[in-house]
Design a protein around this motif. Structure first.
Motif, PDB file in Angstrom:
ATOM      1  N   THR A  21      36.380  74.201 -16.358  1.00 48.92           N
ATOM      2  CA  THR A  21      37.617  74.449 -17.084  1.00 48.92           C
ATOM      3  C   THR A  21      38.756  73.636 -16.488  1.00 48.92           C
ATOM      4  O   THR A  21      38.913  73.541 -15.287  1.00 48.92           O
ATOM      5  CB  THR A  21      37.962  75.952 -17.016  1.00 48.92           C
ATOM      6  OG1 THR A  21      36.845  76.704 -17.455  1.00 48.92           O
ATOM      7  CG2 THR A  21      39.140  76.268 -17.886  1.00 48.92           C
ATOM      8  N   LYS A  22      39.558  73.065 -17.365  1.00 53.65           N
ATOM      9  CA  LYS A  22      40.729  72.282 -16.931  1.00 53.65           C
ATOM     10  C   LYS A  22      41.814  73.199 -16.390  1.00 53.65           C
ATOM     11  O   LYS A  22      42.006  74.302 -16.907  1.00 53.65           O
ATOM     12  CB  LYS A  22      41.344  71.547 -18.124  1.00 53.65           C
ATOM     13  CG  LYS A  22      40.700  70.291 -18.536  1.00 53.65           C
ATOM     14  CD  LYS A  22      41.681  69.540 -19.443  1.00 53.65           C
ATOM     15  CE  LYS A  22      41.086  69.227 -20.778  1.00 53.65           C
ATOM     16  NZ  LYS A  22      41.987  68.466 -21.636  1.00 53.65           N
ATOM     17  N   MET A  70      46.150  70.858 -19.730  1.00 52.96           N
ATOM     18  CA  MET A  70      45.756  71.140 -21.110  1.00 52.96           C
ATOM     19  C   MET A  70      46.838  70.688 -22.077  1.00 52.96           C
ATOM     20  O   MET A  70      48.029  70.766 -21.785  1.00 52.96           O
ATOM     21  CB  MET A  70      45.507  72.641 -21.296  1.00 52.96           C
ATOM     22  CG  MET A  70      44.281  73.136 -20.604  1.00 52.96           C
ATOM     23  SD  MET A  70      44.004  74.883 -21.022  1.00 52.96           S
ATOM     24  CE  MET A  70      42.577  75.217 -20.001  1.00 52.96           C
ATOM     25  N   SER A  71      46.390  70.233 -23.250  1.00 52.87           N
ATOM     26  CA  SER A  71      47.334  69.891 -24.315  1.00 52.87           C
ATOM     27  C   SER A  71      47.904  71.173 -24.904  1.00 52.87           C
ATOM     28  O   SER A  71      47.359  72.268 -24.715  1.00 52.87           O
ATOM     29  CB  SER A  71      46.622  69.100 -25.414  1.00 52.87           C
ATOM     30  OG  SER A  71      45.734  69.966 -26.122  1.00 52.87           O
ATOM     31  N   GLU A 117      47.800  72.084 -27.966  1.00 51.27           N
ATOM     32  CA  GLU A 117      46.799  72.636 -28.882  1.00 51.27           C
ATOM     33  C   GLU A 117      45.731  73.422 -28.112  1.00 51.27           C
ATOM     34  O   GLU A 117      45.296  74.487 -28.553  1.00 51.27           O
ATOM     35  CB  GLU A 117      46.154  71.534 -29.719  1.00 51.27           C
ATOM     36  CG  GLU A 117      47.078  70.930 -30.756  1.00 51.27           C
ATOM     37  CD  GLU A 117      48.133  69.986 -30.164  1.00 51.27           C
ATOM     38  OE1 GLU A 117      47.931  69.428 -29.057  1.00 51.27           O
ATOM     39  OE2 GLU A 117      49.172  69.822 -30.812  1.00 51.27           O
ATOM     40  N   GLU A 118      45.304  72.892 -26.959  1.00 54.17           N
ATOM     41  CA  GLU A 118      44.318  73.612 -26.146  1.00 54.17           C
ATOM     42  C   GLU A 118      44.893  74.927 -25.630  1.00 54.17           C
ATOM     43  O   GLU A 118      44.212  75.958 -25.628  1.00 54.17           O
ATOM     44  CB  GLU A 118      43.872  72.743 -24.961  1.00 54.17           C
ATOM     45  CG  GLU A 118      43.006  71.573 -25.356  1.00 54.17           C
ATOM     46  CD  GLU A 118      42.747  70.612 -24.209  1.00 54.17           C
ATOM     47  OE1 GLU A 118      41.590  70.164 -24.081  1.00 54.17           O
ATOM     48  OE2 GLU A 118      43.684  70.309 -23.431  1.00 54.17           O
ATOM     49  N   GLN A 172      44.993  77.526 -28.405  1.00 59.51           N
ATOM     50  CA  GLN A 172      43.667  78.086 -28.673  1.00 59.51           C
ATOM     51  C   GLN A 172      43.287  79.116 -27.608  1.00 59.51           C
ATOM     52  O   GLN A 172      42.712  80.158 -27.912  1.00 59.51           O
ATOM     53  CB  GLN A 172      42.605  76.972 -28.745  1.00 59.51           C
ATOM     54  CG  GLN A 172      42.711  76.096 -29.958  1.00 59.51           C
ATOM     55  CD  GLN A 172      42.561  76.865 -31.251  1.00 59.51           C
ATOM     56  OE1 GLN A 172      41.665  77.681 -31.415  1.00 59.51           O
ATOM     57  NE2 GLN A 172      43.467  76.623 -32.187  1.00 59.51           N
ATOM     58  N   LEU A 173      43.604  78.803 -26.367  1.00 62.80           N
ATOM     59  CA  LEU A 173      43.266  79.690 -25.251  1.00 62.80           C
ATOM     60  C   LEU A 173      44.143  80.939 -25.236  1.00 62.80           C
ATOM     61  O   LEU A 173      43.704  82.019 -24.844  1.00 62.80           O
ATOM     62  CB  LEU A 173      43.410  78.927 -23.928  1.00 62.80           C
ATOM     63  CG  LEU A 173      42.948  79.619 -22.655  1.00 62.80           C
ATOM     64  CD1 LEU A 173      41.470  80.009 -22.740  1.00 62.80           C
ATOM     65  CD2 LEU A 173      43.187  78.705 -21.456  1.00 62.80           C
TER      66      LEU A 173
END
Length: 192
Positions: free
Chosen positions: A2-3, A8-9, A11-12, A15-16
């Motif tokens: 996992t980043k 993270m962007s 968008e990421e 989502q998370l």
């Protein structure tokens, strides 16, 4: 693997960390009180002017994102770098800084795997007559308006579950209008 969150962007991250709305829960008041006591001890040499539970979790009976918002007010000219160092060493993550206005936003409880059990947003500002306090107080005093706000939040969640900015923007006009009503009804309540 996992980043880290910082890599993270947007968008990421959306989502998370989708928009979640939960039924009212008295545990939020206890979370706030515990966090308040920890902050008072951690920052005892910063001369805290006021610390307040704000946001939807501070309004009895209102659905809310399960995130406790805290407004921490300090004397104008407080040492932003020293405060940031102290808070980050204690596990708070600096998310936004507007140094010229002495505004800092921290969070706690966001992990690379999603939300932790307890999630907090800490808004640090110079002592003032802040709208967040009037908004909260008006919703508490007017449960019918709080329920209108709940309906708006539900609609916006359906539309923007994975777009936190659009969700927040969609509440903007309602928040501005109710804040002004609160300022009229409780005029000067938070002037130092």
């Amino acid at each position: 693997m996992t980043k880290p969150l910082q890599e993270m962007s947007l968008e990421e991250l959306w989502q998370l960390f989708p928009i979640e709305l939960k039924a009212p829960d008295q545990k939020y008041a206890a979370w706030y009180e515990a966090a308040k006591q920890n902050l008072l001890a951690l920052l005892q040499d910063f001369h805290i002017t006021r610390i307040s539970h704000i946001g939807s979790t501070a309004v009895p009976g209102l659905i809310a994102k399960p995130i406790v918002d805290i407004l921490l007010e300090l004397p104008a000219g407080y040492e932003q770098a020293a405060l940031t160092e102290r808070l980050t060493a204690a596990g708070w993550l600096l998310m936004n800084q507007q140094a010229d206005e002495e505004l800092l936003d921290f969070n706690r409880g966001y992990t690379p795997a999603g939300f932790a059990e307890k999630v907090f947003h800490l808004h640090v500002k110079p002592a003032g007559d802040w709208g967040e306090l009037y908004f909260r107080d008006y919703l508490i005093a007017h449960p019918d308006v709080a329920q209108d706000y709940a309906a708006l939040k539900k609609r916006l969640k359906r539309e923007f579950e994975h777009d936190r900015d659009a969700y927040t923007d969609g509440k903007g006009e309602f928040v501005r209008r109710v804040t002004e009503l609160g300022r009229e009804e409780f005029a000067g309540r938070y002037r130092n």
